[in-house]
Design a protein around this motif. Structure first.
Motif, PDB file in Angstrom:
ATOM      1  N   ASN A   1      29.032  57.399  40.652  1.00  0.00           N
ATOM      2  CA  ASN A   1      28.405  56.418  41.542  1.00  0.00           C
ATOM      3  C   ASN A   1      28.306  55.026  40.917  1.00  0.00           C
ATOM      4  O   ASN A   1      27.670  54.133  41.481  1.00  0.00           O
ATOM      5  CB  ASN A   1      27.010  56.900  41.954  1.00  0.00           C
ATOM      6  CG  ASN A   1      27.086  58.111  42.865  1.00  0.00           C
ATOM      7  OD1 ASN A   1      27.879  58.125  43.807  1.00  0.00           O
ATOM      8  ND2 ASN A   1      26.285  59.130  42.580  1.00  0.00           N
ATOM      9  N   ALA A   2      28.925  54.840  39.747  1.00  0.00           N
ATOM     10  CA  ALA A   2      28.929  53.517  39.119  1.00  0.00           C
ATOM     11  C   ALA A   2      29.931  52.615  39.837  1.00  0.00           C
ATOM     12  O   ALA A   2      30.906  53.093  40.438  1.00  0.00           O
ATOM     13  CB  ALA A   2      29.283  53.644  37.645  1.00  0.00           C
ATOM     14  N   TYR A   3      29.725  51.302  39.761  1.00  0.00           N
ATOM     15  CA  TYR A   3      30.576  50.332  40.454  1.00  0.00           C
ATOM     16  C   TYR A   3      31.724  49.870  39.542  1.00  0.00           C
ATOM     17  O   TYR A   3      31.556  49.707  38.334  1.00  0.00           O
ATOM     18  CB  TYR A   3      29.759  49.117  40.890  1.00  0.00           C
ATOM     19  CG  TYR A   3      28.705  49.430  41.917  1.00  0.00           C
ATOM     20  CD1 TYR A   3      29.036  49.552  43.268  1.00  0.00           C
ATOM     21  CD2 TYR A   3      27.371  49.616  41.543  1.00  0.00           C
ATOM     22  CE1 TYR A   3      28.068  49.836  44.212  1.00  0.00           C
ATOM     23  CE2 TYR A   3      26.402  49.905  42.475  1.00  0.00           C
ATOM     24  CZ  TYR A   3      26.751  50.020  43.820  1.00  0.00           C
ATOM     25  OH  TYR A   3      25.794  50.308  44.753  1.00  0.00           O
ATOM     26  N   ILE A   4      32.861  49.676  40.144  1.00  0.00           N
ATOM     27  CA  ILE A   4      33.999  49.131  39.425  1.00  0.00           C
ATOM     28  C   ILE A   4      33.870  47.614  39.405  1.00  0.00           C
ATOM     29  O   ILE A   4      33.774  46.977  40.462  1.00  0.00           O
ATOM     30  CB  ILE A   4      35.328  49.549  40.084  1.00  0.00           C
ATOM     31  CG1 ILE A   4      35.470  51.083  40.032  1.00  0.00           C
ATOM     32  CG2 ILE A   4      36.520  48.887  39.399  1.00  0.00           C
ATOM     33  CD1 ILE A   4      36.658  51.622  40.781  1.00  0.00           C
ATOM     34  N   VAL A   5      33.859  47.037  38.201  1.00  0.00           N
ATOM     35  CA  VAL A   5      33.684  45.587  38.067  1.00  0.00           C
ATOM     36  C   VAL A   5      34.967  44.888  37.619  1.00  0.00           C
ATOM     37  O   VAL A   5      35.123  43.687  37.805  1.00  0.00           O
ATOM     38  CB  VAL A   5      32.538  45.266  37.090  1.00  0.00           C
ATOM     39  CG1 VAL A   5      31.205  45.749  37.657  1.00  0.00           C
ATOM     40  CG2 VAL A   5      32.782  45.903  35.711  1.00  0.00           C
ATOM     41  N   ARG A   6      35.894  45.624  37.023  1.00  0.00           N
ATOM     42  CA  ARG A   6      37.199  45.087  36.629  1.00  0.00           C
ATOM     43  C   ARG A   6      38.234  46.188  36.752  1.00  0.00           C
ATOM     44  O   ARG A   6      37.897  47.389  36.773  1.00  0.00           O
ATOM     45  CB  ARG A   6      37.162  44.591  35.175  1.00  0.00           C
ATOM     46  CG  ARG A   6      36.314  43.359  34.930  1.00  0.00           C
ATOM     47  CD  ARG A   6      36.134  43.120  33.429  1.00  0.00           C
ATOM     48  NE  ARG A   6      37.425  43.045  32.727  1.00  0.00           N
ATOM     49  CZ  ARG A   6      37.551  43.175  31.402  1.00  0.00           C
ATOM     50  NH1 ARG A   6      36.471  43.409  30.652  1.00  0.00           N
ATOM     51  NH2 ARG A   6      38.733  43.073  30.838  1.00  0.00           N
ATOM     52  N   GLN A   7      39.485  45.758  36.822  1.00  0.00           N
ATOM     53  CA  GLN A   7      40.560  46.745  36.913  1.00  0.00           C
ATOM     54  C   GLN A   7      41.830  46.190  36.274  1.00  0.00           C
ATOM     55  O   GLN A   7      41.992  44.989  36.107  1.00  0.00           O
ATOM     56  CB  GLN A   7      40.838  47.098  38.380  1.00  0.00           C
ATOM     57  CG  GLN A   7      41.428  45.934  39.187  1.00  0.00           C
ATOM     58  CD  GLN A   7      41.725  46.316  40.622  1.00  0.00           C
ATOM     59  OE1 GLN A   7      40.800  46.642  41.372  1.00  0.00           O
ATOM     60  NE2 GLN A   7      43.001  46.260  40.993  1.00  0.00           N
ATOM     61  N   ASN A   8      42.705  47.136  35.906  1.00  0.00           N
ATOM     62  CA  ASN A   8      44.017  46.766  35.357  1.00  0.00           C
ATOM     63  C   ASN A   8      45.055  47.758  35.884  1.00  0.00           C
ATOM     64  O   ASN A   8      44.903  48.962  35.684  1.00  0.00           O
ATOM     65  CB  ASN A   8      43.997  46.792  33.833  1.00  0.00           C
ATOM     66  CG  ASN A   8      45.332  46.384  33.236  1.00  0.00           C
ATOM     67  OD1 ASN A   8      45.972  45.455  33.723  1.00  0.00           O
ATOM     68  ND2 ASN A   8      45.764  47.070  32.194  1.00  0.00           N
ATOM     69  N   PRO A   9      46.063  47.268  36.607  1.00  0.00           N
ATOM     70  CA  PRO A   9      46.396  45.859  36.872  1.00  0.00           C
ATOM     71  C   PRO A   9      45.510  45.243  37.945  1.00  0.00           C
ATOM     72  O   PRO A   9      44.919  45.957  38.760  1.00  0.00           O
ATOM     73  CB  PRO A   9      47.852  45.941  37.325  1.00  0.00           C
ATOM     74  CG  PRO A   9      47.979  47.311  37.930  1.00  0.00           C
ATOM     75  CD  PRO A   9      47.097  48.197  37.119  1.00  0.00           C
ATOM     76  N   ASP A  10      45.471  43.907  37.948  1.00  0.00           N
ATOM     77  CA  ASP A  10      44.722  43.179  38.968  1.00  0.00           C
ATOM     78  C   ASP A  10      45.505  43.173  40.276  1.00  0.00           C
ATOM     79  O   ASP A  10      46.730  43.304  40.287  1.00  0.00           O
ATOM     80  CB  ASP A  10      44.479  41.736  38.524  1.00  0.00           C
ATOM     81  CG  ASP A  10      43.482  41.658  37.378  1.00  0.00           C
ATOM     82  OD1 ASP A  10      42.470  42.384  37.452  1.00  0.00           O
ATOM     83  OD2 ASP A  10      43.739  40.903  36.426  1.00  0.00           O
TER      84      ASP A  10
ATOM     85  N   SER B   1      30.117  49.656  35.904  1.00  0.00           N
ATOM     86  CA  SER B   1      28.759  49.224  35.564  1.00  0.00           C
ATOM     87  C   SER B   1      27.811  49.761  36.620  1.00  0.00           C
ATOM     88  O   SER B   1      28.231  50.129  37.728  1.00  0.00           O
ATOM     89  CB  SER B   1      28.686  47.691  35.503  1.00  0.00           C
ATOM     90  OG  SER B   1      27.348  47.253  35.353  1.00  0.00           O
ATOM     91  N   THR B   2      26.551  49.798  36.284  1.00  0.00           N
ATOM     92  CA  THR B   2      25.548  50.224  37.266  1.00  0.00           C
ATOM     93  C   THR B   2      25.222  49.112  38.257  1.00  0.00           C
ATOM     94  O   THR B   2      24.583  49.352  39.285  1.00  0.00           O
ATOM     95  CB  THR B   2      24.257  50.658  36.547  1.00  0.00           C
ATOM     96  OG1 THR B   2      23.788  49.588  35.729  1.00  0.00           O
ATOM     97  CG2 THR B   2      24.499  51.899  35.702  1.00  0.00           C
TER      98      THR B   2
END
Length: 274
Positions: free
Chosen positions: A222-231, A257-258
């Protein structure tokens, strides 16, 4: 008779007794052949391949007794067919000897379907054969794990582990073909929870790779995705923003992140099926 014995010497009586004994022994051995049917030997016929009914009738007609000793299952042989006999054909035995038969079962035994997902193609094939199952058709789906089993099918539908299936059933396998040939727009996962992202990606055979945390995270799903690769996009020096591409079967790394991220509303994320 008593007077005849007592009036003669002991030696004469002994000779008479020996003669009677020899006569009894001769009579015994003379009748032994007929009692044991020593000279009545016959050759065992070959009944393998016959039905149980035909084999039983044929053997009894030829002065044999019949007993079903065991049963096996061979899918290429008709049910209730003689697979093996003991004594074997061409052996010479006495009449009324019992012939023990092994027959093919009328119905195949049930086998518990294993879980082959993640197995290599060769390992899955060997495992199926060891259980008495057969390898059916092979199909492929885009996945980074080349020749790894992604699904197991029976009559076009997934057959779950533990399901009872008849022996010799052909099980179809779906294997990964490595990177897919289809190129897709990189999906924008920022703002989604990990569980939402996995469901979102599953339809296009893209999976989550490395998961990195920013701060303490107790509940990953249930944590949130704040960045990813690839964009999802790349900003060119000209100021133009273009969509990045990803192949089916590839993985995406994410940072979680929470706290939900604040997204830039000016950036329009690409659709996953573009």
């Amino acid at each position: 008779m008593f007077k005849f014995i007592t009036e003669r010497s002991f030696f004469v009586n002994l000779l008479v007794a020996i003669a009677l004994l020899l006569l009894m022994i001769f009579a015994f051995f003379f009748s032994l052949g007929s009692v044991t049917k020593h000279n009545e030997s016959i050759t065992v016929p070959d009944v393998t391949g016959k039905t149980l009914i035909d084999a039983t009738a044929f053997l009894k007609q030829n002065k044999f007794q019949v007993s079903v000793q065991d049963s096996v299952y061979v899918d290429s042989v008709p049910p209730l067919t003689v697979i093996k006999q003991s004594p074997e054909s061409e052996e010479v035995v006495k009449a009324n000897r019992t012939i023990y038969l092994t027959i093919n079962r009328a119905t195949p035994p049930l086998i518990e379907m294993p879980d082959l997902k993640g197995f290599s193609y060769r390992s899955a094939q060997m495992f199926l054969e060891s259980l008495g199952l057969k390898l059916g058709n092979i199909s492929y789906t885009p996945d980074i794990a080349r020749n790894a089993v992604k699904d197991q099918l029976l009559n076009g539908k997934t057959v779950n582990p533990g399901t009872k299936v008849p022996m010799s059933t052909a099980i179809d396998l779906v294997l990964g073909n490595g990177l897919g040939d289809t190129q897709l727009a990189v999906p924008d996962l920022v703002g989604l929870t990990v569980s939402q992202a996995k469901e979102y990606l599953s339809g296009d055979n893209i999976s989550i790779g490395v998961i990195l945390t920013e701060g303490a995270v107790a509940d990953t799903a249930n944590a949130y995705i704040v960045r990813q690769n690839p964009d999802p996009t790349t900003l060119l020096p000209s100021g133009e923003r273009v969509n990045n591409r990803i192949r089916a079967g590839q993985m995406m790394d994410i940072w979680i992140s929470t706290t939900a991220p604040v997204k830039d509303s000016s950036v329009i994320p690409p659709a996953i099926n573009n």
